[in-house]
Design an enzyme around this catalytic site. Sequence first.
Site, PDB file in Angstrom:
ATOM      1  N   ASP A  27       7.957   8.730   1.731  1.00  0.00           N
ATOM      2  CA  ASP A  27       7.622   8.453   3.129  1.00  0.00           C
ATOM      3  C   ASP A  27       8.520   9.234   4.077  1.00  0.00           C
ATOM      4  O   ASP A  27       8.077   9.762   5.094  1.00  0.00           O
ATOM      5  CB  ASP A  27       7.850   6.972   3.463  1.00  0.00           C
ATOM      6  N   GLU A  86      -2.311   6.287  -5.253  1.00  0.00           N
ATOM      7  CA  GLU A  86      -1.811   5.366  -6.281  1.00  0.00           C
ATOM      8  C   GLU A  86      -2.926   4.626  -7.023  1.00  0.00           C
ATOM      9  O   GLU A  86      -2.634   3.777  -7.859  1.00  0.00           O
ATOM     10  CB  GLU A  86      -0.812   4.382  -5.651  1.00  0.00           C
ATOM     11  N   LYS A 133      -6.772   5.165  -2.975  1.00  0.00           N
ATOM     12  CA  LYS A 133      -5.984   4.243  -2.175  1.00  0.00           C
ATOM     13  C   LYS A 133      -5.579   4.904  -0.861  1.00  0.00           C
ATOM     14  O   LYS A 133      -5.573   4.270   0.190  1.00  0.00           O
ATOM     15  CB  LYS A 133      -4.740   3.824  -2.953  1.00  0.00           C
ATOM     16  N   GLN A 134      -5.179   6.157  -0.949  1.00  0.00           N
ATOM     17  CA  GLN A 134      -4.614   6.799   0.230  1.00  0.00           C
ATOM     18  C   GLN A 134      -4.825   8.304   0.132  1.00  0.00           C
ATOM     19  O   GLN A 134      -4.936   8.848  -0.957  1.00  0.00           O
ATOM     20  CB  GLN A 134      -3.120   6.516   0.290  1.00  0.00           C
TER      21      GLN A 134
END
Lengths: 811, 811
Positions: B362, B488, B592-593
């Site tokens: 992040d 993920e 997921k992302q």
Amino acid sequence: MIRQDVFAVEPWSLRETSLDLDLLAQSESVFALSNGHLGWRGSLDEGDPRGLPGSYLNGFHEVHPLPYAEAAYGQPEVGQTLVNVTNGKIVRLFVDDEPFDVRYGELRSHERILDFRTGLLTRTAEWVSPAGAAVRVRSGRLVSFTQRAIGAICYEVEPVSGPAHIAIQSVLIANEPMPEPDGDPRRAAVLDQPLVMEHQAKDDRSVVLVHRTRASRLCVAAAMDHIVDGPPGTLTDARLYEDGGMVTVAASLAPGQRLRLVKFVALSWSSQRLMPAMRDQVWAALSAARQTTWDGLLAEQRAFLGDFWDRADVQVEGDAEVQQAVRFGLFHVLQAGARGENRPIPAKGLTGTGYDGHTFWDAETFVLPLLTMTAPEAAASALRWRHATLPLAIERAGQLGLSGAAFPWRTITGRECSGYWPAGTAAFHINADVADAVIRYVDATGDEEFDRGPGFDLLVHTARLWRSLGHHDPAGRFHIDGVTGPDEYSALADDNLYTNLMAKQNLVAAADAAGRYPDRARELGVGVEEAASWRDAAEAMHIPFDEALGVHSQDERFTKHQVWDFAATRPDQYPLLLHAPYFDLYRKQVIKQADLVLAMYLRGRAFSAEQKARNFEYYEALTVRDSSLSACAQAVIAAEVGHLNLAYDYLGEAALMDLRDLENDTRDGLHIASLAGAWIALVGGFGGMRIHHGNVSFAPRLPAGLTRLTFTVLLRGRRLRVEVTHDAARYVLAAGEPIEIMHHGDLVRVAEGAPQERPIPPVPQRPPPSQPPGRAPAPRRTAAGQPVTGLPGAAPVLGAPAGTGPGIAGQ
Amino acid sequence: MIRQDVFAVEPWSLRETSLDLDLLAQSESVFALSNGHLGWRGSLDEGDPRGLPGSYLNGFHEVHPLPYAEAAYGQPEVGQTLVNVTNGKIVRLFVDDEPFDVRYGELRSHERILDFRTGLLTRTAEWVSPAGAAVRVRSGRLVSFTQRAIGAICYEVEPVSGPAHIAIQSVLIANEPMPEPDGDPRRAAVLDQPLVMEHQAKDDRSVVLVHRTRASRLCVAAAMDHIVDGPPGTLTDARLYEDGGMVTVAASLAPGQRLRLVKFVALSWSSQRLMPAMRDQVWAALSAARQTTWDGLLAEQRAFLGDFWDRADVQVEGDAEVQQAVRFGLFHVLQAGARGENRPIPAKGLTGTGYDGHTFWDAETFVLPLLTMTAPEAAASALRWRHATLPLAIERAGQLGLSGAAFPWRTITGRECSGYWPAGTAAFHINADVADAVIRYVDATGDEEFDRGPGFDLLVHTARLWRSLGHHDPAGRFHIDGVTGPDEYSALADDNLYTNLMAKQNLVAAADAAGRYPDRARELGVGVEEAASWRDAAEAMHIPFDEALGVHSQDERFTKHQVWDFAATRPDQYPLLLHAPYFDLYRKQVIKQADLVLAMYLRGRAFSAEQKARNFEYYEALTVRDSSLSACAQAVIAAEVGHLNLAYDYLGEAALMDLRDLENDTRDGLHIASLAGAWIALVGGFGGMRIHHGNVSFAPRLPAGLTRLTFTVLLRGRRLRVEVTHDAARYVLAAGEPIEIMHHGDLVRVAEGAPQERPIPPVPQRPPPSQPPGRAPAPRRTAAGQPVTGLPGAAPVLGAPAGTGPGIAGQ
């Protein structure tokens, strides 16, 4: 490792003639007695010194939380572990008040013999106490095949140097202290003092104890009773203490006089029944055993084993070591499964707590083939246990978002206990392995009641699983993505070939069964469309093949991966899983255990002979055999494609897994699947036996080191004996209707009294394959100590002469 | 979720005007104060009621065993978790002996304001005690940006209904009781009473406490001192008790009289320094703060923030809610990173213990882009922390059998703490993310000292990792197998496109750096051949593309997998990870992302415009955004390919992540990356800013809902302001040398005093993409409450008028 000279090479027994305390735990495993319900590790009678104490009841376990560093949906939360139950094996001896302990005084002689025909473990020892009193001790021990709750011991002592005060103390104890555990402290905690006492009682020569586990709330009852034979004035009394009781027998003996104690022990457990019922149940078992007498139990044991050997014995001429090892293996496999009676067959049988006492696919894929052909009622019992766990497997499939049943990777009760899902939940092949065992059992026995009952349920629910687990691609091919096959150095692969081929068989078998039993199909709601969807999926099943290499691929991506750097891997870095992270093992071409090679055995018709040879060569160079489940499958295919001496080496590895402690963990229990694998290597490899839709075929061929192989298999009520030499095979129908078999592709009709002999065709010549550096199996050696050269007729190893039966067994 | 009306919509502050005890923990997170070194959650002054108490020092942690159900090589064995340190925030009030507790008596009014320009959290309350005494309380709280060890509180109380006996109690307490934890009991155990007292002392108005953690052996010192302003006769005393101390100030006040307490708190920690040094260090910090005075601290805070806003402010016209949220986000990102000083930036900053206080990718991928362009010294500090952990990363790579450095997926100290390797160790992309942040920082700042120093080390060691992690196939293509990309819901894939593209950049950048700094290359042993092998691997890097679908594939197998059954997934089954096992998520097409979409932002030049549009559409239909790291990347690419209103919706989601508690976990701390992501969505999305080799380009375009966007970025010492409307973009060089930039592909030269304006070309028209059912982002709404229709010029949301500064801040 256990040195070659620790056990004498004898055809029908395992004998040690000196006591090596460093090998105590290993010897407890190899000398373990069991009937599949009750298991006693081969501890010394006096209980000390000891490696790992062990008395087990199949299925009796404690539960503990399974820990995870990070939570995830669907993780099994509760672990199960086999519990060391109340120990009834201990018989202590005091000579003039000094305890008989092999670590003190002088052990003048020591011998232990496990006799595969009597099922008796005998021990003789001559010991001089620190004070100089010499005694001779003889004990015999058995766990009854015919009275499954019963273990019994006959213990005799006589002074040899002069008169002595002798006391024999027979003990029944729960929660005995265990060696320091390692690993998860919460798991270890539940195994420290796992039993809570509910009842204890005694009279003058017997004791009963009833305990319950703290968390799983299982009740275990144990009782012991005795027959004492000593000189006049022999005194007997009994005492109770916390978690235990003992009966002491004391006498003053002159040389030539003996004190003899026969001890009967009964053990039972239940998750349902209450204390009084359990207490009374073990008394009943004990009374029956007393009524039978020690000699009666011995006679029953001999008869039970005689029957087994009649239908199951394998004779291996030319290699006495393998001959012994194969019978050792057959004996222990029988012990693991004989009287399980709808309980699982754990990976270690009841010989230790390795793998927490869990059962895996080992049972269906390695153990049941042997039992199906030699003790089919034991195979049926193990499959009935699987069937009994179907509700849990259906629940698990639902939790995973799947239809049908998802059987657990490892378990005691049927509930998934694997705490590492890439090698647990993802190893869905276990469901096809269960189906395969059902198909084999029905094929070999013709047991229609099983077929339309539990067999049908198992096939249908596993077929449903596969249909929901896979999917079609736009071209109509059926794929099963993201699963783990037998090779535990690969995981989460798309289209694992083994899984796909086994699932294909499973789907077709279920559809066939639905056609066979329309009433049962209706009962389970299997309509025509569902059965058709199974056949369609099976027909469209994708089988990965690498065109560039000309070999099948273990999975869709396997042959694209980098090859493991074997040259840079040191010998001490095996097993690799202790020295490399899973992430690296998974993404490279390195194989822990036969996977595609196992598929070529179990689903051989999916491959041409040429493909088998090419595939075997390719995968042989990548397989490190860090699993004991590998060598036997490699032996079978090595033999089939013509590498007979290599197959022979693999046979040796499978057969000697525990007698040589090849994986350095025999202390935790025996590798039951590898022991059964020795039979597979012989019968499936050198016998070339395959069964398909009730048709049995053989393609026998011997390696240079063997001169003759004889084995017997049960086929739908028939008893067929196969005798193989280098030149010919002889098929003898010992009992039953005439049978048609195949011999190297030719039809042969065998009838009772009309044995058929056929020549062995020449072996195809191929350059020998290579293994990863340093990972070739140990070569079998000739009598001169030379590795087998590949020349037929090399001098065989000669076994030592068979020992005579021990005194106690002869009484 | 937090309702829209909980916080007033104001441009420069966050205000609540009523106290909802159900949102207490969330409000503690959003009102948290921090300078990147010291963090204080926005607890009520009196400490009770509370959601989650929290005082943190960046890096101060305790260790605990990481549990596994099954052991494996290379598993991290030791976890780290952020510890709640000595709490210096508490100021209790007693009115005529009754404690001020909002749950009792009557809270007549309540207001809390976090002012983004002063950095002050103020609170005003009027409370009537159960006995009927009414008081007005005003407090101000700050964590100093200029004196990093210092937090300070100004607390005022006055009676409003009649005279009252008032006592103010200022507390310093360690090991304060925490709410019942869940999860692993061993982890929870180390957090119960984690600190052991080493020293405590007091004088009449100050207290010092020194503690040490049990296992990690870190020392924390805390001290408080006070300035009291009350009527004559005001009494002050101090007391010590176990693990704490307090200073009590008591006075009798008439209406109109005030009692005022200024509290200075200093906190420091060390793994090396001993108790006396730590004790003295906090006294020194405290003395400096006292000397500065409360007003002085306030003035410094204002100045520090004024400077930040001058260079970092983003003005968003047309959507007051987003305007507020973006400044809220900028403020918290600054708080997370401003004074970290070679410590990591955790995923939650210092606002809570979510993710155990760990830092992930992040920081480099979402937070550092913002800091690099607005507070480059903070970005450099975070990267210097990574550099300081290089020895641990090199050790970890060695343990994994790899060259170079393998940075941890999650950590506090630099040691890997991920207990689930498929989404931890296997997520090697973090190494390329670190390299990407280095490249971006050097590109934007031209900081040559960093480039040839820590930057060089980081690039070389990560390049070495990639070279050893990948391999060539027989055709010479370079592959990276078995790794996990950003998404993920996929794991252990071959050739994850994001990873491969990022690794490619990393390899080339390292080779370039070796050419730039031959002396440094020699020092690290980078020869010509090694650098060439990096370039070769980069050049040969395989980029998966599905020819049949005409889109890039997230990894080699991704587009071959079954598509997740979105139609059968209920709304309450999101996030999917709480309702489906990993095995099923991993083997299906469900995201997921942003993964490939993020690659299209960070490595945009690897794709044609047409590919970007097609890829975005394909992956949009598969992305469920169960991660807060997704929306901003989707916003950027949506904007780039022309879906401006969709980008606007994603901007809203990223910006309001915590102010609306969209993932229901704001109680555990803020989503710092998502807050930074709102800036990325605006600057990278609607500003279209990209930097490549020192060249900066813009492609500004606004969605219908916004009328104007203005942002400032720092570029090699220059300050460039960009003002965007629907029709044109204006580039203003506020300071520095002239610069050449690109505007929608056209070169523009901007000099100080010579702003350049360019028209916005029309947006390409494409049919809107679709998301999985129910997973479209919440549409931004117009003032009339209607979703944005896509018509330019729709009426904007009008913000509430800005509040005036609070009384205490105005002193």
